[in-house]
Design a protein around this motif. Structure first.
Motif, PDB file in Angstrom:
ATOM      1  N   ALA A 115       0.850  -1.195   0.000  1.00 39.99           N
ATOM      2  CA  ALA A 115       0.000   0.000   0.000  1.00 39.99           C
ATOM      3  C   ALA A 115       0.883   1.243   0.000  1.00 39.99           C
ATOM      4  N   ARG A 116       0.394   2.288  -0.591  1.00 37.24           N
ATOM      5  CA  ARG A 116       1.228   3.481  -0.783  1.00 37.24           C
ATOM      6  C   ARG A 116       1.425   4.257   0.518  1.00 37.24           C
ATOM      7  N   VAL A 117       2.636   4.743   0.680  1.00 36.47           N
ATOM      8  CA  VAL A 117       2.919   5.555   1.865  1.00 36.47           C
ATOM      9  C   VAL A 117       2.244   6.921   1.775  1.00 36.47           C
ATOM     10  N   GLU A 118       1.864   7.314   0.566  1.00 40.66           N
ATOM     11  CA  GLU A 118       1.185   8.606   0.388  1.00 40.66           C
ATOM     12  C   GLU A 118      -0.239   8.597   0.941  1.00 40.66           C
ATOM     13  N   ASP A 119      -0.837   7.403   1.011  1.00 40.38           N
ATOM     14  CA  ASP A 119      -2.285   7.323   1.158  1.00 40.38           C
ATOM     15  C   ASP A 119      -2.877   7.887   2.459  1.00 40.38           C
ATOM     16  N   PRO A 120      -2.342   7.509   3.637  1.00 37.44           N
ATOM     17  CA  PRO A 120      -3.035   7.923   4.858  1.00 37.44           C
ATOM     18  C   PRO A 120      -3.276   9.429   4.940  1.00 37.44           C
ATOM     19  N   ARG A 121      -2.279  10.202   4.565  1.00 35.64           N
ATOM     20  CA  ARG A 121      -2.408  11.657   4.621  1.00 35.64           C
ATOM     21  C   ARG A 121      -3.497  12.144   3.657  1.00 35.64           C
ATOM     22  N   LEU A 122      -3.459  11.623   2.428  1.00 34.71           N
ATOM     23  CA  LEU A 122      -4.423  12.077   1.421  1.00 34.71           C
ATOM     24  C   LEU A 122      -5.844  11.645   1.799  1.00 34.71           C
ATOM     25  N   LEU A 123      -5.963  10.456   2.380  1.00 37.44           N
ATOM     26  CA  LEU A 123      -7.293   9.943   2.741  1.00 37.44           C
ATOM     27  C   LEU A 123      -7.893  10.682   3.927  1.00 37.44           C
ATOM     28  N   ALA A 124      -7.029  11.195   4.781  1.00 39.71           N
ATOM     29  CA  ALA A 124      -7.516  11.887   5.973  1.00 39.71           C
ATOM     30  C   ALA A 124      -7.839  13.358   5.696  1.00 39.71           C
ATOM     31  N   GLY A 125      -7.679  13.778   4.441  1.00 40.89           N
ATOM     32  CA  GLY A 125      -7.924  15.183   4.118  1.00 40.89           C
ATOM     33  C   GLY A 125      -6.755  16.070   4.505  1.00 40.89           C
ATOM     34  N   ARG A 126      -5.572  15.455   4.679  1.00 36.89           N
ATOM     35  CA  ARG A 126      -4.402  16.242   5.076  1.00 36.89           C
ATOM     36  C   ARG A 126      -3.412  16.426   3.931  1.00 36.89           C
ATOM     37  N   GLY A 127      -3.868  16.223   2.698  1.00 34.48           N
ATOM     38  CA  GLY A 127      -3.029  16.574   1.562  1.00 34.48           C
ATOM     39  C   GLY A 127      -2.737  18.066   1.610  1.00 34.48           C
ATOM     40  N   ARG A 128      -1.648  18.458   0.933  1.00 37.53           N
ATOM     41  CA  ARG A 128      -1.320  19.883   0.883  1.00 37.53           C
ATOM     42  C   ARG A 128      -1.164  20.277  -0.582  1.00 37.53           C
ATOM     43  N   TYR A 129      -2.244  20.719  -1.174  1.00 38.24           N
ATOM     44  CA  TYR A 129      -2.224  21.148  -2.568  1.00 38.24           C
ATOM     45  C   TYR A 129      -1.974  22.655  -2.602  1.00 38.24           C
ATOM     46  N   VAL A 130      -1.699  23.148  -3.789  1.00 37.75           N
ATOM     47  CA  VAL A 130      -1.250  24.546  -3.869  1.00 37.75           C
ATOM     48  C   VAL A 130      -2.279  25.508  -3.284  1.00 37.75           C
ATOM     49  N   GLY A 160       2.560   7.763  -7.126  1.00 35.81           N
ATOM     50  CA  GLY A 160       3.089   6.958  -6.035  1.00 35.81           C
ATOM     51  C   GLY A 160       4.601   6.880  -6.014  1.00 35.81           C
ATOM     52  N   HIS A 161       5.264   7.952  -6.451  1.00 33.94           N
ATOM     53  CA  HIS A 161       6.728   7.950  -6.490  1.00 33.94           C
ATOM     54  C   HIS A 161       7.337   7.674  -5.130  1.00 33.94           C
ATOM     55  N   ARG A 162       6.746   8.265  -4.096  1.00 38.78           N
ATOM     56  CA  ARG A 162       7.353   8.108  -2.765  1.00 38.78           C
ATOM     57  C   ARG A 162       7.391   6.634  -2.391  1.00 38.78           C
ATOM     58  N   THR A 163       6.326   5.937  -2.687  1.00 39.53           N
ATOM     59  CA  THR A 163       6.269   4.515  -2.353  1.00 39.53           C
ATOM     60  C   THR A 163       7.283   3.730  -3.184  1.00 39.53           C
ATOM     61  N   ALA A 164       7.290   3.963  -4.478  1.00 44.02           N
ATOM     62  CA  ALA A 164       8.159   3.181  -5.361  1.00 44.02           C
ATOM     63  C   ALA A 164       9.629   3.416  -5.013  1.00 44.02           C
ATOM     64  N   PHE A 165      10.002   4.675  -4.782  1.00 44.72           N
ATOM     65  CA  PHE A 165      11.400   4.970  -4.456  1.00 44.72           C
ATOM     66  C   PHE A 165      11.755   4.388  -3.091  1.00 44.72           C
ATOM     67  N   ALA A 166      10.812   4.463  -2.148  1.00 44.84           N
ATOM     68  CA  ALA A 166      11.064   3.897  -0.817  1.00 44.84           C
ATOM     69  C   ALA A 166      11.250   2.385  -0.908  1.00 44.84           C
ATOM     70  N   GLN A 167      10.483   1.736  -1.779  1.00 40.91           N
ATOM     71  CA  GLN A 167      10.636   0.280  -1.952  1.00 40.91           C
ATOM     72  C   GLN A 167      12.053  -0.049  -2.422  1.00 40.91           C
ATOM     73  N   ILE A 168      12.530   0.707  -3.390  1.00 39.38           N
ATOM     74  CA  ILE A 168      13.862   0.449  -3.946  1.00 39.38           C
ATOM     75  C   ILE A 168      14.936   0.672  -2.877  1.00 39.38           C
ATOM     76  N   ALA A 169      14.843   1.806  -2.184  1.00 38.39           N
ATOM     77  CA  ALA A 169      15.870   2.137  -1.194  1.00 38.39           C
ATOM     78  C   ALA A 169      15.834   1.194   0.004  1.00 38.39           C
TER      79      ALA A 169
END
Lengths: 159, 779
Positions: free
Chosen positions: B11-26, B495-504
């Protein structure tokens, strides 16, 4: 804030404030109350990104004036989780990859939250019809539909 | 090292923040003293600006300033720098941040209004009086292409901005020897793009350092910095550009836009933060659109269905400006010959200016156009010869035993293009098997009993991915033992954060949650290009791997020195370097990082360089080619002409999958985009260039209620051209989808139906085609 005095319930908390008569509910939530989880995608009532629940019914907060929520109960995406614990629907969105950019997601969640309350065991068709007023450009909808089905199963199996 | 995360559907590491309404868009940013901008825009498609009278508007309560380009003369002036200069465009066709003298499409920004809030700014923008002399406009690329057409720019001698050619071998010679030749004309509609978040930018100037900071909803923050620095005559170090959460991109946000410059200029001029958030109506008239082209193609083929050569001409609707140079038409040419092993090719594209908002790459750029043309031609050949459509493909595709296969085409840098790997015929076989092509006629008969017309469509594609030269990455272990990955690549939901985190995480033996990924902030990472062309997994993903492996090697060298154990006996696991088979004998990454962070007066052990960190730029010198075979079934209601896609199956090879969940999501979203292109999305202009479809009640995006489930089967052929074996996946869903749906529609309409040479199609057209087919059958 100047304008009409308002008393309402927001995500379970009683609130008292005022709103300018020209301000629509989405702008009021975002800029008046700082609840930026509600997103504005089209401002003409079609994309559904701004969907919130007012008195139990999903509404387009871009088509509703803030002053209309006087004496109402308002629920936004910020109220879905229990602290840091995501709701079953939110959790299912992550498990089934029901979101990518996350912009339409709050509206999707609120539309589906209302659906699952009214129809605890929806069919795939019910879900697709319910979110037919919420546009997602990223997912192709399938992950969202799967998430809603999974969340319904969790909710109906949990007493 | 064992791959615990690479290849897993985490599951993506981005998700919890975006799902909780805590995304930070411009638009979520609020800065002290911030002004809100609205633009005064052209309401006609072509005109000469005679006067701009903002005197009444300036006096409205809450209005702080109204600027035209002349007001910025002390800061900067002239047209914006071209993003992709091209020798065929000696005079760049770029916007001014605000129009000077002439406007060339409806929606072009003329003045910027700054006010205490957005509503006031919009009211004041409406109160600015424009005196614009209307000039003749041309909204149709074919009309604009003709001699004597009104000029799109009054100062440019021709509407044909450039002519591009591509091809190989002697086409006429192959045509002369072929058994058959057919000619078809194709009309591919322009369409919009429509990320659900519109564009937006917040600019501010630090009063102490003078640094100009932009937060912008962009795919190309480093390009914004580069071109803004050039334009302002500043050093890049004096400008910081970052992207917050971005609500979808799909191509248009890769451009550097006049509004970004105008907002920056306004922030400099006023000394106050300025925010502009595009609304949807502006998006319809000021954000670039996609891929209108009209083609005339000849195809040469043999009796057995083998496609041998293609030649032809295209009129490409460029719109009024070319901020992105000739990238889009060049991509159309570069997408040939697709999966087909042609003997010769000869194509010309005339890039034609129109008085419409510019076109620029949208999901697939013009690759979907090339796929549509090639797949339509393959179906056309099958009809002509009376053979199965798949036979044309089988006899014409590049075969697996021909890999690597040099197509005859040249890349942007002049190097020969060669497909690295793949089995296009096997992919076709698989998709036909998965959709149950053998049982299709029975399903068609069953549908006919219900009064419905069922059609089977097929379409294949090859996609160049991993466009170079690079996206870099740095990997650093903090003294607390956390891993920080930093890259210039911006994310718009992939989902870049997830994919890059998987690699690292795999490279360094840590948990996924111990990796933090920073993206797209010019103050955090020095260089970056753009998130475009399905390139980030290949370029940035490989750089993360290379940098993480360097860090791993350094950690092992440190531990070898400290523990006095040979490097071959060490492994990374659980956040530490451990001696294999000796529990308890280890040194943690945290300790290594702390030591290499230095202590005053104490030398680093073993003469090591400071910092447990490394930076890498994987040099992507050769494209890697993903490919796919799609099949779908459509059901048509002959009474209403309504077309529903009822099944859709994708076979796709994008090399190794970093995260199947994410890849599937990319493909499904891409397919739906293509279905929209085939059936729904229609951006209509009148003859004067006025857009007529500027709401979602008029412009139809694909909805959940109309979309089928999409079944995906992966073939994993590791790419030999990068260290992690991946190929891009962001656009492969879209590229063949419109061709596949149209193939199915034509199949449903029956063998007497007209050849379908365009998209999108409408229910009205379907009914007309059915009527024509019926009357032809009677006759």
């Amino acid at each position: 804030m100047t304008g009409k005095h308002l008393t309402f319930t927001l995500n379970g908390e009683p609130r008292e404030t005022s709103a300018d008569p020209r301000t629509h509910l989405a702008d009021f939530l975002r800029y008046g109350l700082g609840l930026t989880g509600t997103h504005v995608g089209c401002e003409h009532g079609v994309c559904g990104a701004c969907t919130v629940i007012v008195d139990g019914v999903p509404v387009r907060s871009c088509l509703m004036l803030a002053v209309q929520i006087d004496c109402c109960t308002v629920e936004t995406v910020e109220g879905l989780a229990n602290g840091d614990e995501l709701s079953p629907l939110q959790q299912a969105f992550s498990t089934h990859h029901g979101l990518q950019c996350g912009f339409c997601t709050p509206g999707m969640l609120m539309t589906l939250e209302a659906l699952l309350r009214a129809t605890p065991s929806p069919t795939e068709h019910d879900i697709r019809m319910a979110i037919s007023g919420n546009i997602c450009r990223c997912t192709g909808y399938q992950g969202i539909v799967e998430a809603a089905l999974a969340a319904a199963a969790v909710r109906t199996s949990t007493p | 090292m064992s791959a615990r995360y690479f290849g897993a559907a985490v599951a993506r590491v981005e998700d919890p923040r975006l799902l909780a309404g805590r995304g930070r868009y411009v638009d979520d940013a609020v800065l002290p003293g911030m002004l809100h901008a609205a633009f005064v825009r052209a309401s006609m498609a072509h005109g000469r600006i005679r006067n701009i009278d903002a005197s009444d508007a300036k006096g409205m309560p809450g209005v702080v300033a109204i600027y035209t380009m002349a007001d910025f003369a002390g800061i900067a002036q002239g047209a914006m720098p071209p993003m992709a200069p091209h020798p065929l465009l000696p005079t760049p066709i770029t916007y001014h941040p605000l129009a000077v003298e002439e406007v060339c499409h409806v929606g072009e920004a003329i003045a910027i209004v700054l006010a205490d809030d957005r509503a006031t700014a919009e009211d004041a923008a409406a109160a600015v009086l424009l005196d614009i002399e209307e000039l003749p406009a041309v909204a149709d690329a074919v009309l604009a292409w003709k001699a004597g057409a009104p000029r799109v720019h009054s100062k440019r001698p021709s509407n044909i901005a450039a002519s591009l050619k591509a091809g190989f071998s002697d086409c006429d010679a192959v045509f002369a020897k072929a058994d058959h030749v057919l000619t078809e004309r194709f009309d591919i509609h322009r369409g919009g793009c429509h990320s659900m978040e519109c564009r937006g930018v917040v600019a501010s100037v630090d009063p102490h350092s003078g640094v100009l900071t932009l937060s912008t909803s962009s795919q190309s923050p480093y390009m914004v910095r580069r071109h803004l620095a050039t334009y302002l005559g500043r050093d890049e170090s004096e400008i910081r550009v970052m992207t917050p959460d971005v609500g979808g991109g799909f191509g248009p946000k890769a451009n550097v836009y006049p509004e970004e410059f105008a907002v920056a200029l306004a922030a400099i001029k006023t000394g106050r933060p300025v925010k502009w958030i595009e609304d949807r109506q502006e998006h319809f008239v000021a954000t670039t659109q996609q891929r209108g082209q009209v083609w005339t193609l000849d195809v040469a083929f043999d009796n057995d269905g083998r496609m041998r050569a293609i030649r032809g001409h295209c009129i490409h609707d460029n719109g009024a400006y070319a901020p992105y140079g000739l990238i889009l038409p060049a991509t159309a040419l570069a997408s040939f010959p697709g999966p087909y092993a042609l003997e010769a090719l000869d194509l010309t594209i005339d890039v034609v200016l129109t008085n419409l908002v510019p076109t620029s790459p949208v999901r697939g750029a013009c690759r979907p156009n090339a796929a549509f043309l090639l797949e339509r031609l393959a179906d056309r050949i099958a009809r002509h010869l009376g053979i199965d459509r798949q036979q044309v493909r089988r006899r014409s595709f590049v075969r697996a035993d021909q890999m690597p296969y040099s197509t005859g085409m040249k890349a942007r840098d002049g190097s020969p293009i060669s497909y690295d790997s793949g089995d296009y015929i096997a992919a076709l076989d698989l998709v036909l098997d998965k959709i149950g092509a053998a049982g299709f006629e029975a399903r068609r008969a069953a549908a006919a009993d219900r009064g419905k017309l069922l059609g089977l469509g097929i379409a294949s594609c090859v996609e160049d991915t991993g466009l170079g030269p690079f996206e870099g990455a740095s990997v650093r272990v903090t003294p607390a033992g956390k891993v920080v990955v930093s890259t210039g690549a911006s994310s718009q939901g992939q989902g870049h954060r997830t994919a890059f985190a998987q690699i690292a995480a795999d490279a360094l033996g840590v948990e996924l949650n111990d990796v933090m990924v920073e993206t797209a902030d010019t103050s955090r990472f020095p260089l970056g290009m753009s998130t475009i062309a399905s390139r980030i997994a290949v370029t940035a993903g490989s750089s993360v791997e290379l940098a993480a492996q360097k860090v791993r090697a350094k950690a092992i060298a440190f531990a070898s020195h400290k523990l006095e154990v040979g490097e071959q006996d060490l492994e990374l696991e659980g956040g530490a370097v451990r001696v294999k088979g000796v529990p308890g004998m280890n040194v943690s990454l945290s300790e290594i990082a702390r030591t290499l962070a230095g202590n005053v007066g104490i030398s680093l052990p073993g003469g090591m360089e400071p910092d447990l960190a490394a930076t890498a730029y994987f040099n992507s010198t050769a494209l890697t080619f993903a490919y796919g075979a799609n099949a779908c079934e459509v059901e048509i209601d002959p009474e209403t002409g309504d077309v529903r896609v009822v099944r859709y199956v994708v076979v796709h090879d994008c090399g190794k999958l970093i995260n199947p969940l994410i890849v599937d999501g990319q493909i499904r979203g891409g397919v739906v985009h293509g279905i929209g292109n085939a059936l729904f999305e229609r951006m209509i202009y009148d003859e004067a260039g006025q857009p007529l479809t500027t709401t979602y009640a008029d412009y139809f995006l694909p909805l959940a209620s109309e979309m089928p489930p999409i079944e995906i089967h992966h073939v994993e052929t590791p790419s030999p051209r990068n260290p992690i074996g991946v190929k891009g996946a962001g656009e492969g869903g879209t590229i063949p989808a419109a061709a596949c749906v149209i193939s199915a529609v034509e199949n449903a309409l029956g063998s007497n139906a007209p050849f379908i040479h365009l998209h999108p199609i409408s229910p009205q057209q379907v009914v007309k085609w059915l009527e024509r087919t019926a009357s032809a059958a009677k006759a």
